[in-house]
Scaffold this active site. Sequence first.
Site, PDB file in Angstrom:
ATOM      1  CG  HIS A  44     -95.637 -22.894 -52.870  1.00 32.51           C
ATOM      2  ND1 HIS A  44     -96.651 -22.140 -52.326  1.00 32.51           N
ATOM      3  CD2 HIS A  44     -95.085 -22.128 -53.851  1.00 32.51           C
ATOM      4  CE1 HIS A  44     -96.711 -20.981 -52.957  1.00 32.51           C
ATOM      5  NE2 HIS A  44     -95.778 -20.947 -53.879  1.00 32.51           N
TER       6      HIS A  44
ATOM      7  CG  ASP B 182     -94.331 -21.786 -58.695  1.00 29.93           C
ATOM      8  OD1 ASP B 182     -93.244 -21.620 -58.099  1.00 29.93           O
ATOM      9  OD2 ASP B 182     -95.283 -20.992 -58.606  1.00 29.93           O
TER      10      ASP B 182
ATOM     11  CB  ILE C 186     -99.061 -21.052 -48.394  1.00 24.10           C
ATOM     12  CG1 ILE C 186     -98.042 -20.389 -49.333  1.00 24.10           C
ATOM     13  CG2 ILE C 186     -98.964 -20.470 -46.994  1.00 24.10           C
ATOM     14  CD1 ILE C 186     -98.265 -18.896 -49.517  1.00 24.10           C
TER      15      ILE C 186
ATOM     16  N   GLY D 164    -100.659 -20.074 -55.299  1.00 26.76           N
ATOM     17  CA  GLY D 164    -101.839 -19.339 -55.704  1.00 26.76           C
ATOM     18  C   GLY D 164    -102.414 -19.863 -57.010  1.00 26.76           C
TER      19      GLY D 164
END
Length: 295
Positions: A194, A189, A209, A212
């Site tokens: 990120h 990913d 961040i 998830g």
Amino acid sequence: MPIDYQRLRSRRFADVVQAYGPRDCILYALGLGLGHDPMDRAQLDYVYEDGLRLLPTMAVVLGYGGFWQREADTGIAWQSVVHGEQGLRIHRPLPVSGRVTGRTVIEEIVDKGAGRGAHVHTRRDLLDTDSGELLCSLTSNAISRADGGFGGPATGPSSPPPLPDSPPDRHLDFAIPPQAALIYRLSGDDNPLHADPAVARQAGFDRPILHGLCSYGIAAYALLRMADGADPDRLRRFDVRFSAPVYPGDVLRTELWTGDGATVRFRCTVPARGVTVLDRGLAELADPRERAATA
């Protein structure tokens, strides 16, 4: 270009065939932050080839077609996309090496209205490439916060149910390494949200961040550890709603309601920030006797 509902709803995805092995399993676990205590055997089991175990949530990075929302013909403002919900159904435990085929479809695109965004619900079936056996089914709700008002349906698949009102039965704290997102993205990913501070600021965050699905994997590890050190192959279902961002360096607290033994409920918080980040968690564990009978 706004979302064209019919065009996006019927979008075709090529099958993704992927071979994986122990190194991939170890890299995935390291991306979650496992192995930070070299004396902790429960973590070592996922990051050391001698007796290596596969954490079931690794299914989310297998047969993955990449960050397709970034492609121009989708009509999606990809910079505004965040992960809303994730579900996993395990039909047969994954081995530590194999060859799998990921088959993705868009199940629905929900229009929450202008200024309220869109929810793109997808399902990815993971099959054993050689036998065609269905191994796992993964469902996902990606929230595109800038794309509501395109005229699509207002409702879609149901969300996980609310948690019990009672206090949790157990909790476990897990310190997320500051570099976790940079390692986790090597499992497939590569959304720059990120990694790149400029992209994170453009999306409304002050810094990159955590994925998830990285916090999702940490929660699964914590749940298995709290469930009397459960055999990871017992996990049959793992559903959650993402309710707030997690940052590399946070301490993630997983709170567990043990329920009837087969079904457990959970959530994750970041106590230092006083925020719930994963909510409405629902997991199902197979009876240990069932695992013994099929081993």
